[in-house]
Enzyme design. Structure first.
Site, PDB file in Angstrom:
ATOM      1  N   SER A 277       0.828  -1.218   0.000  1.00  0.00           N
ATOM      2  CA  SER A 277       0.000   0.000   0.000  1.00  0.00           C
ATOM      3  C   SER A 277       0.859   1.264   0.000  1.00  0.00           C
ATOM      4  CB  SER A 277      -0.977   0.003   1.178  1.00  0.00           C
ATOM      5  OG  SER A 277      -0.303  -0.180   2.395  1.00  0.00           O
ATOM      6  N   HIS A 307      -1.785  -8.823   2.097  1.00  0.00           N
ATOM      7  CA  HIS A 307      -1.436  -7.554   2.751  1.00  0.00           C
ATOM      8  C   HIS A 307      -2.556  -7.226   3.762  1.00  0.00           C
ATOM      9  CE1 HIS A 307       0.378  -3.745   3.417  1.00  0.00           C
ATOM     10  NE2 HIS A 307      -0.104  -3.050   2.402  1.00  0.00           N
ATOM     11  N   HIS A 353       6.195 -12.549   7.525  1.00  0.00           N
ATOM     12  CA  HIS A 353       6.335 -11.149   7.098  1.00  0.00           C
ATOM     13  C   HIS A 353       7.404 -11.038   6.015  1.00  0.00           C
ATOM     14  CE1 HIS A 353       6.836  -6.784   7.317  1.00  0.00           C
ATOM     15  NE2 HIS A 353       5.591  -6.809   7.757  1.00  0.00           N
ATOM     16  N   ARG A 362       3.934  -4.619  16.828  1.00  0.00           N
ATOM     17  CA  ARG A 362       2.529  -4.215  16.749  1.00  0.00           C
ATOM     18  C   ARG A 362       1.629  -5.329  17.301  1.00  0.00           C
ATOM     19  NH1 ARG A 362       2.242  -2.957  10.483  1.00  0.00           N
ATOM     20  NH2 ARG A 362       3.233  -5.009  10.560  1.00  0.00           N
ATOM     21  N   ASP A 408      -1.537  -8.532  12.115  1.00  0.00           N
ATOM     22  CA  ASP A 408      -2.901  -8.975  11.827  1.00  0.00           C
ATOM     23  C   ASP A 408      -3.343 -10.165  12.677  1.00  0.00           C
ATOM     24  OD1 ASP A 408      -3.298  -7.059   9.814  1.00  0.00           O
ATOM     25  OD2 ASP A 408      -2.101  -8.275   8.448  1.00  0.00           O
TER      26      ASP A 408
HETATM   27  C1  COA Z   1       3.326 -11.990   4.815  1.00  0.00           C
HETATM   28  C2  COA Z   1       3.769 -12.919   3.708  1.00  0.00           C
HETATM   29  C3  COA Z   1       2.918 -12.612   2.459  1.00  0.00           C
HETATM   30  C4  COA Z   1       5.236 -12.672   3.395  1.00  0.00           C
HETATM   31  O1  COA Z   1       5.552 -13.381   2.233  1.00  0.00           O
HETATM   32  P1  COA Z   1       7.059 -13.719   1.843  1.00  0.00           P
HETATM   33  O2  COA Z   1       7.927 -12.535   2.059  1.00  0.00           O
HETATM   34  O3  COA Z   1       7.016 -14.316   0.480  1.00  0.00           O
HETATM   35  O4  COA Z   1       7.415 -14.785   2.955  1.00  0.00           O
HETATM   36  P2  COA Z   1       8.541 -15.898   2.906  1.00  0.00           P
HETATM   37  O5  COA Z   1       9.718 -15.457   2.136  1.00  0.00           O
HETATM   38  O6  COA Z   1       8.758 -16.346   4.310  1.00  0.00           O
HETATM   39  O7  COA Z   1       7.811 -17.057   2.071  1.00  0.00           O
HETATM   40  C5  COA Z   1       8.499 -18.254   1.774  1.00  0.00           C
HETATM   41  C6  COA Z   1       7.485 -19.384   1.671  1.00  0.00           C
HETATM   42  O8  COA Z   1       6.864 -19.570   2.951  1.00  0.00           O
HETATM   43  C7  COA Z   1       5.461 -19.500   2.814  1.00  0.00           C
HETATM   44  N1  COA Z   1       4.879 -18.844   3.975  1.00  0.00           N
HETATM   45  C8  COA Z   1       5.188 -17.632   4.488  1.00  0.00           C
HETATM   46  N2  COA Z   1       4.359 -17.342   5.521  1.00  0.00           N
HETATM   47  C9  COA Z   1       3.518 -18.389   5.645  1.00  0.00           C
HETATM   48  C10 COA Z   1       2.423 -18.653   6.486  1.00  0.00           C
HETATM   49  N3  COA Z   1       1.994 -17.787   7.397  1.00  0.00           N
HETATM   50  N4  COA Z   1       1.772 -19.831   6.335  1.00  0.00           N
HETATM   51  C11 COA Z   1       2.176 -20.718   5.407  1.00  0.00           C
HETATM   52  N5  COA Z   1       3.184 -20.498   4.550  1.00  0.00           N
HETATM   53  C12 COA Z   1       3.847 -19.343   4.672  1.00  0.00           C
HETATM   54  C13 COA Z   1       5.246 -18.615   1.589  1.00  0.00           C
HETATM   55  O9  COA Z   1       3.928 -18.792   1.073  1.00  0.00           O
HETATM   56  C14 COA Z   1       6.353 -19.097   0.684  1.00  0.00           C
HETATM   57  O10 COA Z   1       5.950 -20.331   0.135  1.00  0.00           O
HETATM   58  P3  COA Z   1       6.280 -20.716  -1.420  1.00  0.00           P
HETATM   59  O11 COA Z   1       7.774 -20.621  -1.521  1.00  0.00           O
HETATM   60  O12 COA Z   1       5.717 -22.078  -1.556  1.00  0.00           O
HETATM   61  O13 COA Z   1       5.587 -19.671  -2.240  1.00  0.00           O
HETATM   62  C15 COA Z   1       3.569 -14.392   4.133  1.00  0.00           C
HETATM   63  O14 COA Z   1       4.300 -14.636   5.317  1.00  0.00           O
HETATM   64  C16 COA Z   1       2.123 -14.779   4.310  1.00  0.00           C
HETATM   65  O15 COA Z   1       1.473 -15.170   3.339  1.00  0.00           O
HETATM   66  N6  COA Z   1       1.597 -14.691   5.568  1.00  0.00           N
HETATM   67  C17 COA Z   1       0.208 -14.949   5.822  1.00  0.00           C
HETATM   68  C18 COA Z   1      -0.629 -13.745   5.402  1.00  0.00           C
HETATM   69  C19 COA Z   1      -0.415 -12.582   6.342  1.00  0.00           C
HETATM   70  O16 COA Z   1      -0.437 -12.727   7.544  1.00  0.00           O
HETATM   71  N7  COA Z   1      -0.256 -11.382   5.775  1.00  0.00           N
HETATM   72  C20 COA Z   1      -0.113 -10.165   6.559  1.00  0.00           C
HETATM   73  C21 COA Z   1       1.239  -9.611   6.463  1.00  0.00           C
HETATM   74  S1  COA Z   1       1.490  -8.255   7.561  1.00  0.00           S
END
Ligand code: COA
Length: 473
Positions: A277, A307, A353, A362, A408
């Site tokens: 965002s 997000h 994250h 947070r 979140d």
């Molecule tokens: C926040 C988020 C999008 C960050 O993504 P990112 O920077 O790509 O995170 P990573 O580098 O740790 O991801 C590596 C792998 O772990 C997975 N992973 C990361 N967080 C995960 C979670 N909470 N549950 C399951 N798998 C997760 C990713 O989907 C990715 O899998 P892939 O290689 O098969 O695509 C991710 O942690 C997520 O999807 N979290 C859940 C949604 C969420 O809480 N979002 C709010 C963020 S403030």
């Protein structure tokens, strides 16, 4: 329908200065000095030239210093770890979490003025801090609260634009539509059409930014009341601050919910510049799109499940746990449910994250709020259990870079406790808060004369050829 009879704070200040001109010179100086101390615009006007000089010097002296290497992984991997943006209002440390102008969340809770002793920070204070880099006094925060109340005037066509959508439309769609409709009143657009000098771009940006921040709680609460409370709207209360008023207009009058809203709006406001965002707002603003256009674009990014939509997903997911296993769930049952989610090809919402590598501060301050105000809430207890159960499982997966909870993971359970149970609406609250961070940076973007953003992109062909040549060399 027009909420409030608003006279802009700027014109009030001007008329005050006019009155003072009939007084003796020394008294006038004193009075003008005190009104400018309380006026955010005047404070910024003083700060901007020195920051412009600072940036000019930085570029002249260090413009060619390298900040790191760009790898193929970074280009394919969503630019993680690639430093590429100037963002003044906050900085994120992977281990420590966010600092707003150098202050951590606990420091903000300690230093920023509150509505009552030992209360949560007033979001207006954070806005002042983000814009000026200075901790405001209570009098300055009160003046800003008044300025925001004065600017909170939403034209009827904004509500009509929202009303044109089905009431079942996602709250974020309704909210972003309302923000787009607010754009009609953009001062920046008018000034640009009249040929304003680029040296003055920040001034109408400031006008738009402050009016937008002032108006979004009205638009957001309109969406809430339209969707969930039979369209019975609640007008603003002139005696309340920004967070308290937002809670009041949503229909929640308890003192605890007002405090929660102040905390919520403060901590969700800004998270440096690279998140979807914030980056979107900055990118769109770099085309000299006004703050309304830029912020509406940012909201559309916030509406994504990875997000801002994650707060909605968390509460729905937690409720699905309760539906399936009941409230008194054992650790083993919870583990099974987490694995079931993962094996279904889904993420565990509220964990992980893009930058952070520890528990999000947070999350921690919301946990402290819960320990203080709702220690026996069954869903809070479940959130606490998840804090124990989920990280080891995500670590076991082997690929998750941060197994710890993010912001979140907690917010929904707090809101739910005080009666705001409609999870689909939660991202709108996040959006109201984000207006503070994104609009603050937009003012600085224009004040510093930051240019059109235009990174280079390449194709897979290009990357393959480049890598082949690099290997051969
Ligand atoms: C926040 C988020 C999008 C960050 O993504 P990112 O920077 O790509 O995170 P990573 O580098 O740790 O991801 C590596 C792998 O772990 C997975 N992973 C990361 N967080 C995960 C979670 N909470 N549950 C399951 N798998 C997760 C990713 O989907 C990715 O899998 P892939 O290689 O098969 O695509 C991710 O942690 C997520 O999807 N979290 C859940 C949604 C969420 O809480 N979002 C709010 C963020 S403030």
């Amino acid at each position: 329908m027009v909420f409030l009879k608003g006279v802009s704070a700027l014109s009030r200040l001007r008329s005050r200065v006019k009155q003072h001109s009939s007084l003796s010179n020394s008294v006038r100086w004193l009075q003008m000095q005190s009104s400018s101390d309380l006026d955010l615009h005047s404070q910024l006007k003083e700060l901007i030239p020195e920051q412009q000089e600072r940036l000019k010097k930085l570029r002249a002296e260090h413009g060619k210093v390298q900040l790191g290497n760009i790898t193929v992984d970074m280009v394919i991997g969503g630019m993680r770890g690639m430093t590429g943006l100037l963002w003044e209002t906050s900085l994120l440390d992977p281990d420590e979490g966010i600092r707003f102008r150098g202050l951590s969340i606990p420091e903000c809770q300690k230093l920023l003025p509150a509505a009552k002793p030992d209360g949560e920070p007033l979001p207006e204070g954070l806005l002042w801090l983000l814009l000026t880099g200075k901790v405001p006094s209570k009098a300055q925060v009160d003046a800003l609260s008044q300025e925001l109340r004065d600017r909170a005037v939403v034209p009827d066509y904004v509500f009509k634009a929202i009303d044109a959508l089905p009431v079942s439309a996602h709250p974020m769609t309704q909210f972003a539509t309302g923000v787009m409709a607010l754009q009609v009143q953009s001062e920046f657009q008018k000034a640009y059409e009249k040929g304003i000098s680029k040296l003055k771009y920040w001034e109408p940006t400031y006008e738009d930014a402050l009016s937008l921040i002032a108006c979004v709680p009205l638009v957001a609460s309109y969406v809430y009341r339209r969707m969930y409370k039979d369209g019975k709207f609640i007008p603003m209360d002139d005696s309340l601050d920004y967070g308290g008023n937002f809670s009041h207009m949503l229909g929640f009058s308890s003192h605890q919910m007002h405090e929660l809203m102040r905390l919520y709006v403060t901590i969700h406001s800004d998270h440096e510049g690279g998140n979807v965002s914030a980056h979107t707002g900055h990118l769109v603003g770099s085309a000299l799109s006004d703050p309304y256009l830029s912020f509406a674009a940012a909201l559309n990014g916030l509406a994504g499940p990875l997000h801002g939509l994650a707060n909605q997903e968390v509460l729905l997911w937690i409720k699905s746990v309760v539906d399936e296993c009941g409230e008194n769930i054992s650790k083993e049952q919870l583990k099974d449910y987490v694995w079931k989610t993962l094996n279904g090809g889904k993420v565990v919402p509220g964990f992980g994250h893009g930058v952070l590598r520890k528990t999000d501060p947070r999350y921690m301050c919301q946990r402290e709020f819960a320990l203080k105000h709702l220690p026996d809430d069954p869903l809070f207890k479940l959130v606490s259990q998840l804090y124990e159960v989920v990280p080891p499982i995500l670590t076991e997966l082997g690929k998750v870079k941060n197994p710890w909870p993010n912001v979140d993971a907690h917010s929904g359970v707090l809101l739910n406790h005080f009666g705001l149970t409609e999870a689909r609406y939660y991202t709108v609250l996040f959006g109201v808060s984000r207006s503070i961070g994104i609009c603050s940076q937009l003012i600085w973007d224009r004040a510093l004369g930051l240019p059109l953003e235009r990174p280079k992109s390449v194709t897979m062909d290009w990357l393959e050829n480049y890598c082949k040549k690099a290997k051969a060399a």
